[in-house]
Design an enzyme around this catalytic site. Structure first.
Site, PDB file in Angstrom:
ATOM      1  N   GLY A   1       0.829  -1.212   0.000  1.00  0.00           N
ATOM      2  CA  GLY A   1       0.000   0.000   0.000  1.00  0.00           C
ATOM      3  C   GLY A   1       0.860   1.258   0.000  1.00  0.00           C
TER       4      GLY A   1
ATOM      5  CG  ASP B   1      -2.682  12.413  15.261  1.00  0.00           C
ATOM      6  OD1 ASP B   1      -3.146  12.805  14.187  1.00  0.00           O
ATOM      7  OD2 ASP B   1      -2.810  11.246  15.672  1.00  0.00           O
TER       8      ASP B   1
ATOM      9  CG  HIS C   1      -5.210   8.613  14.261  1.00  0.00           C
ATOM     10  ND1 HIS C   1      -4.473   9.728  13.958  1.00  0.00           N
ATOM     11  CD2 HIS C   1      -5.573   8.089  13.061  1.00  0.00           C
ATOM     12  CE1 HIS C   1      -4.388   9.870  12.656  1.00  0.00           C
ATOM     13  NE2 HIS C   1      -5.054   8.882  12.086  1.00  0.00           N
TER      14      HIS C   1
END
Ligand code: NAX
Length: 329
Positions: free
Chosen positions: A16, A163, A191
């Site tokens: 991916g 984050d 998240h």
């Protein structure tokens, strides 16, 4: 060349987008050290397309001639991918399809993490450690951990480091200082846009960030939502979700977990800390003690504003847990 025993790193979703930005950095030594050989054990779904793409990635890894890449395993079988793995990086999951409800996404992805949690518990190394990136990562890691009989809950972490990095970068930009000036910024909770990037304890150049920025309204009403919705802003701009920055954050997450003394944001089993419900996986600051092990930094006192933000992200995590309650082993 180094004489260290290779560390086995399993990566799911290896063909991916994040996988493509991640594998080369692991193999080059960015994650576990420039003298640490690695064996990459790469898992993809059993479709012809995914397996072919995985072969292509492995061909490129070959072509890099990385001195630290001791071996590669390519497979569609979780038990092969996780066999004797020291680190399992669970990146692969199903993206949310058109018209798909969040609850369906939770349940669909939950099935993946039941199977992978069981397989890891069965075949991974005794020192196995797990980091989940595939979303919704806090709930997915809880599902995987709930399947484990051998491995304790502290081995299972999820990634909120992207984050933290986003939050630090935006504070540095606003203050017009180098990123190195920003410290003590940690992420609490999920998240997701409800996360709390705790600017109330953050520092810029060693001084309280709120004092340096001098604009509490901006911190509360602009900064927090901007950090929380940064993922959506990247998709809007790029037409694809964050990949290189997510891979970079995962490198940071693991590297700091193997570096004693580092304090960083990690989603872990809350054990009721910072007002989170027991048994949820929530972001909070941890301090690495010995490679792979950590203790929670529990010394931050939260004011009413911070407590209200933590309550909000806690509620969301409790809701996610309710949705998948039948999947918890
Ligand atoms: P991609 O869709 O490009 O790649 C995912 C890969 O996983 C695909 O190749 C797919 O075939 C594979 N896969 C699916 N199910 C699998 C299974 N059961 N076993 C092994 N492989 C499987 O997504 P990508 O951009 O790489 O993102 C991966 C995940 O990271 C997504 O769930 C995404 O939402 C999540 N993210 C999490 C972030 C975080 O901070 N925690 C930030 C970035 C990212 O959004």
């Amino acid at each position: 060349m180094t004489s260290k025993t290779p560390i086995r790193v399993a990566v799911t979703g290896a063909a991916g987008n994040i996988g493509y930005a991640l594998l080369f950095r692991i193999a080059s030594g960015d994650m576990l050290g420039k003298d640490q050989p690695v064996i990459l054990q790469m898992l993809e779904i059993p479709t012809e397309g995914a397996q072919k793409a995985l072969k292509g990635v492995a061909m490129e890894l070959d072509d890099c001639a990385f001195p630290l890449l001791a071996d590669m395993v390519l497979t569609d079988d979780p038990k092969v991918a996780f066999k004797d793995a020291n680190w399992s990086l669970l990146v692969g999951s199903k993206p949310r399809g058109p018209g798909m409800e969040r609850a369906d996404l939770l349940k669909d992805n939950g099935k993946i993490f039941i199977a992978q949690g069981r397989a890891i518990d069965e075949v991974a190394a005794d020192d196995a450690r797990i980091a989940v990136v595939g979303n919704p990562c806090n709930t997915n890691v809880m599902i995987a951990a709930s399947q484990a009989k051998r491995l304790t809950a502290d081995r299972f972490t999820a990634m909120v480091r992207l984050d933290e990095n986003r939050g630090r970068a935006q504070l540095a930009k606003k203050a017009g200082v180098s990123i190195n000036e920003v410290s003590d910024l940690y992420i609490y909770g999920n998240h997701s846009p409800t996360m709390f990037a705790d600017f109330t304890h953050a520092k810029i150049g060693g001084k309280p960030a709120a004092q340096v920025i001098g604009d509490e309204t901006w911190l509360k009403n602009d900064y927090l939502p901007a950090v929380g919705k940064r993922g959506a802003a990247i998709i809007e701009a790029r037409g694809q979700s964050s990949a290189a920055s997510a891979a970079n954050a995962l490198i940071d997450h693991i590297r700091d977990l193997v570096t004693p003394g580092k304090v960083h944001s990690v989603a872990i089993n809350s054990e009721g800390r910072y007002g989170f419900a027991e048994g949820l996986w929530a972001g909070m600051p941890v301090k690495t003690t010995t490679p792979g092990a950590y203790e929670v930094v529990t010394t931050y006192e939260m004011d009413d504003f911070a407590k209200s933000k933590i309550a909000l992200t806690n509620d969301e995590l409790v809701g996610e847990r309710d949705t998948v309650k039948d999947m918890l082993g």
